[in-house]
Design a protein around this motif. Structure first.
Motif: not given
Length: 73
Positions: A45-55, A58-62
């Protein structure tokens, strides 16, 4: 006759002690398995949430970069 009774009694006591020890071991093994399963679920779950946060980051930065590019024109 007395020797047989003593050995039978000793054997019964040994079997009872072994059974008790075996039961405790099985209970500990089951508990450890449950703890490991909970930890694995938490890690997934932590890994999944980390991936979602990074996405999302990245979208906000773009989006911010695109907006900045638009304002510079």
């Amino acid at each position: 006759m007395i020797l047989t009774e003593n050995s039978t009694k000793a054997r019964d006591q040994a079997e009872t002690a072994f059974s008790r020890t075996q039961t405790q071991f099985m209970a500990r093994s089951r508990t450890i398995s449950e703890i490991d399963a909970v930890a694995a679920e938490r890690d997934a779950k932590t890994l999944r949430l980390r991936e979602l946060r990074l996405e999302k980051e990245a979208a906000a930065t773009a989006k911010a970069a695109a907006a900045e590019k638009q304002t510079k024109r």
